[in-house]
Design an enzyme around this catalytic site. Structure first.
Site, PDB file in Angstrom:
ATOM      1  N   LYS A 166       3.255  -1.183  16.046  1.00 45.80           N
ATOM      2  CA  LYS A 166       3.828  -1.392  14.712  1.00 45.80           C
ATOM      3  C   LYS A 166       4.900  -2.460  14.810  1.00 45.80           C
ATOM      4  O   LYS A 166       5.492  -2.655  15.882  1.00 45.80           O
ATOM      5  CB  LYS A 166       4.459  -0.089  14.207  1.00 45.80           C
TER       6      LYS A 166
HETATM    7  P1  NAD Z   1       3.726  -0.797  -0.899  1.00 42.93           P
HETATM    8  O1  NAD Z   1       4.847  -1.696  -0.583  1.00 42.93           O
HETATM    9  O2  NAD Z   1       2.515  -1.349  -1.552  1.00 42.93           O
HETATM   10  O3  NAD Z   1       4.251   0.404  -1.825  1.00 42.93           O
HETATM   11  C1  NAD Z   1       5.357   1.173  -1.482  1.00 42.93           C
HETATM   12  C2  NAD Z   1       5.696   2.032  -2.687  1.00 42.93           C
HETATM   13  O4  NAD Z   1       6.782   2.897  -2.362  1.00 42.93           O
HETATM   14  C3  NAD Z   1       6.150   1.207  -3.894  1.00 42.93           C
HETATM   15  O5  NAD Z   1       5.594   1.775  -5.086  1.00 42.93           O
HETATM   16  C4  NAD Z   1       7.664   1.386  -3.876  1.00 42.93           C
HETATM   17  O6  NAD Z   1       8.263   1.230  -5.149  1.00 42.93           O
HETATM   18  C5  NAD Z   1       7.763   2.816  -3.389  1.00 42.93           C
HETATM   19  N1  NAD Z   1       9.090   3.150  -2.873  1.00 42.93           N
HETATM   20  C6  NAD Z   1       9.877   2.424  -2.046  1.00 42.93           C
HETATM   21  N2  NAD Z   1      11.043   3.063  -1.850  1.00 42.93           N
HETATM   22  C7  NAD Z   1      10.973   4.203  -2.559  1.00 42.93           C
HETATM   23  C8  NAD Z   1      11.873   5.285  -2.767  1.00 42.93           C
HETATM   24  N3  NAD Z   1      13.071   5.309  -2.191  1.00 42.93           N
HETATM   25  N4  NAD Z   1      11.482   6.314  -3.574  1.00 42.93           N
HETATM   26  C9  NAD Z   1      10.270   6.303  -4.166  1.00 42.93           C
HETATM   27  N5  NAD Z   1       9.387   5.307  -4.001  1.00 42.93           N
HETATM   28  C10 NAD Z   1       9.735   4.269  -3.223  1.00 42.93           C
HETATM   29  O7  NAD Z   1       3.372  -0.033   0.463  1.00 42.93           O
HETATM   30  P2  NAD Z   1       2.042   0.699   0.845  1.00 42.93           P
HETATM   31  O8  NAD Z   1       1.221  -0.232   1.643  1.00 42.93           O
HETATM   32  O9  NAD Z   1       1.462   1.384  -0.353  1.00 42.93           O
HETATM   33  O10 NAD Z   1       2.612   1.802   1.879  1.00 42.93           O
HETATM   34  C11 NAD Z   1       3.114   3.057   1.434  1.00 42.93           C
HETATM   35  C12 NAD Z   1       3.125   4.018   2.609  1.00 42.93           C
HETATM   36  O11 NAD Z   1       1.794   4.134   3.117  1.00 42.93           O
HETATM   37  C13 NAD Z   1       3.989   3.609   3.808  1.00 42.93           C
HETATM   38  O12 NAD Z   1       4.501   4.763   4.424  1.00 42.93           O
HETATM   39  C14 NAD Z   1       2.980   2.948   4.741  1.00 42.93           C
HETATM   40  O13 NAD Z   1       3.399   2.977   6.086  1.00 42.93           O
HETATM   41  C15 NAD Z   1       1.797   3.841   4.502  1.00 42.93           C
HETATM   42  N6  NAD Z   1       0.517   3.251   4.880  1.00 42.93           N
HETATM   43  C16 NAD Z   1       0.081   2.083   4.330  1.00 42.93           C
HETATM   44  C17 NAD Z   1      -1.165   1.565   4.712  1.00 42.93           C
HETATM   45  C18 NAD Z   1      -1.744   0.338   4.069  1.00 42.93           C
HETATM   46  O14 NAD Z   1      -2.904   0.003   4.366  1.00 42.93           O
HETATM   47  N7  NAD Z   1      -1.044  -0.351   3.190  1.00 42.93           N
HETATM   48  C19 NAD Z   1      -1.935   2.228   5.676  1.00 42.93           C
HETATM   49  C20 NAD Z   1      -1.461   3.426   6.205  1.00 42.93           C
HETATM   50  C21 NAD Z   1      -0.231   3.925   5.799  1.00 42.93           C
END
Ligand code: NAD
Length: 424
Positions: free
Chosen positions: A114
């Site tokens: 990561k």
């Molecule tokens: P993203 O940036 O597209 O979205 C993140 C979301 O979280 C946004 O809606 C943001 O407003 C919200 N957020 C941020 N801080 C916040 C808070 N304090 N309270 C409430 N909401 C808050 O990111 P993503 O890619 O959707 O990733 C989200 C999660 O999923 C992360 O933990 C990431 O590690 C995990 N993840 C993502 C992927 C991927 O393919 N994108 C894969 C596996 C896991």
């Protein structure tokens, strides 16, 4: 124990502390492989880099960046890159470790890695963001590569940032290397279905878990925290399956609608305004009340540590689908287990993204691209098979799905370590 621990100060509820507790719980199921468990408790490699860039106003700003390779035992490192003001070495270590577990749980031929930069990208211009991405890629270029470690998008990073990373790496090695990152734009060796793959995986594992606990998705009420890539794609698929999305929370605020949001309006609203706040098709509510919303399914899909012990006691849902990485603290996990709330853990629930990243990497190497249907069908098959195996392991050992996922994954990683032996 490992010298790495002197660089961080984990607590019971901090990301690395949470991960260590999760590993400790599976030691009784590892048999003779238990002698290797130290390999899981210490990252193989952690690189800390200074990322200096000249801002548009002529000043020079410095940002701290990381790339942690937790394990390379089963294959190259694989895991996303996060741009966020709260990124720390400890967080990146835990996220890298969870990637090792996730990749092994779905049986992908990868280790776990990561990366991240401590930065608020919303404060940078597009030009500054490009410079930040390129300098960071150059700095970590000594340990990444299509056969070494393959980054991907995570919080606040996207296909454009992957394109800049791929271009920077390619310029440095003097050849176009599409396989160095996944989650790229389609016209640059990206894969169909990648953008929504994590949300799709959350839906597939959620659908299977719901079926096994006789929870009908039709009219089921779903609350989603984080309405970004993962949360919005999962919400869309649940709505298509007949569920109602009754509450959504992101960094901008919290909204609810007991009859379910019209996602055809909410998703464009979030795209246009940057958040759920101000959506006319729902009512604003206090952020903390989100955890009290009557619902059958809760999807934390924002950041780690959100589902705390106090929130777990108040939660109404029967099923928690961990779209985010590490959203549930160890204390909360125990409370949910005691209360009979089923948790599909992050390390299997959100593995859809890395699974399609694996498809992208394979397609880049063979220069032969699959249709979106082929990708979605293969993804569904892998996720259903992985969850079935984990469910049976949980039944056999009488443990939670999280401990069962760790047991399956740790056994695979340590079997590979046992066969490879210890160098020299
Ligand atoms: P993203 O940036 O597209 O979205 C993140 C979301 O979280 C946004 O809606 C943001 O407003 C919200 N957020 C941020 N801080 C916040 C808070 N304090 N309270 C409430 N909401 C808050 O990111 P993503 O890619 O959707 O990733 C989200 C999660 O999923 C992360 O933990 C990431 O590690 C995990 N993840 C993502 C992927 C991927 O393919 N994108 C894969 C596996 C896991």
């Amino acid at each position: 124990m490992s010298s790495f621990l002197s660089y961080v100060n984990p607590t019971a509820d901090s990301p690395w502390g949470t991960y260590l507790a999760q590993v400790d719980r599976v030691i009784p199921y590892l048999g003779h492989l238990g002698r290797w468990v130290g390999m899981l408790k210490c990252p193989k490699r952690a690189l800390i880099v200074d990322v200096p860039i000249e801002l548009d106003n002529g000043t020079v700003a410095h940002f701290e960046g990381y790339r942690v390779q937790h394990s390379l035992t089963r294959g190259p490192g694989k895991g996303g890159v996060r741009f966020h003001p709260d990124v720390t070495l400890e967080e990146v270590m835990a996220l890298a470790a969870w990637m090792s577990i996730k990749n092994a749980a779905v049986n992908l031929p990868f280790g776990g890695a990561k990366g991240g930069i401590r930065v608020d990208p919303k404060l940078l211009s597009r030009h500054e963001l490009e410079k930040l991405t390129r300098r960071y890629t150059s700095e970590i270029g000594i340990i990444i590569g299509p056969q070494q470690d393959i980054p991907a998008p995570d919080v606040n990073t996207n296909a454009q940032i992957m394109a800049w990373m791929m271009d920077t790496y390619s310029m440095n090695v003097g050849a176009t290397a599409t396989g160095v990152v996944t989650g790229k734009p389609l016209h640059l060796g990206g894969s169909l279905g990648r953008i929504k793959a994590t949300g799709r995986g959350v839906f597939v594992t959620g659908r299977e878990a719901a079926r096994r606990i006789s929870l009908d998705l039709d009219d089921a009420r779903v609350a989603v925290q984080g309405f970004g890539n993962v949360g919005s794609a999962a919400a869309e698929l649940f709505a298509q399956a007949g569920a109602k999305i009754v509450a959504a929370q992101d960094h901008s605020g919290t909204i609810c609608n007991a009859n379910g949001f019209d996602l055809a309006e909410l998703i464009p609203h979030v795209k246009a305004t940057g958040g759920v706040a101000g959506f006319m098709g729902g009512e604003a509510m206090a952020n903390e009340e989100f955890w009290d919303v009557p619902c059958e399914i809760m999807i934390p899909a924002a950041l780690e540590g959100q589902l705390t012990a106090d929130r777990a006691r108040r939660l109404k849902a029967r099923l928690v689908l961990e779209g985010a990485n590490g959203p549930t603290t160890t204390g909360a996990d125990d409370i949910l287990t005691d209360r009979g709330v089923l948790v599909v853990p992050d390390v299997i629930c959100n593995a859809g993204g890395v699974t399609v990243s694996y498809f992208e990497w394979v397609q880049d190497f063979s220069s032969f691209f699959w249709t979106e249907d082929e990708i979605n069908v293969r993804l569904d098959k892998i996720m259903v098979g992985a969850l079935k195996n984990i469910w049976e392991t949980a039944d056999r050992h009488k443990v939670s799905l999280r401990t069962a996922t760790f047991a399956v994954a740790c056994e695979r990683i340590l079997q590979a370590r046992d066969a490879r032996g210890l160098y020299p």
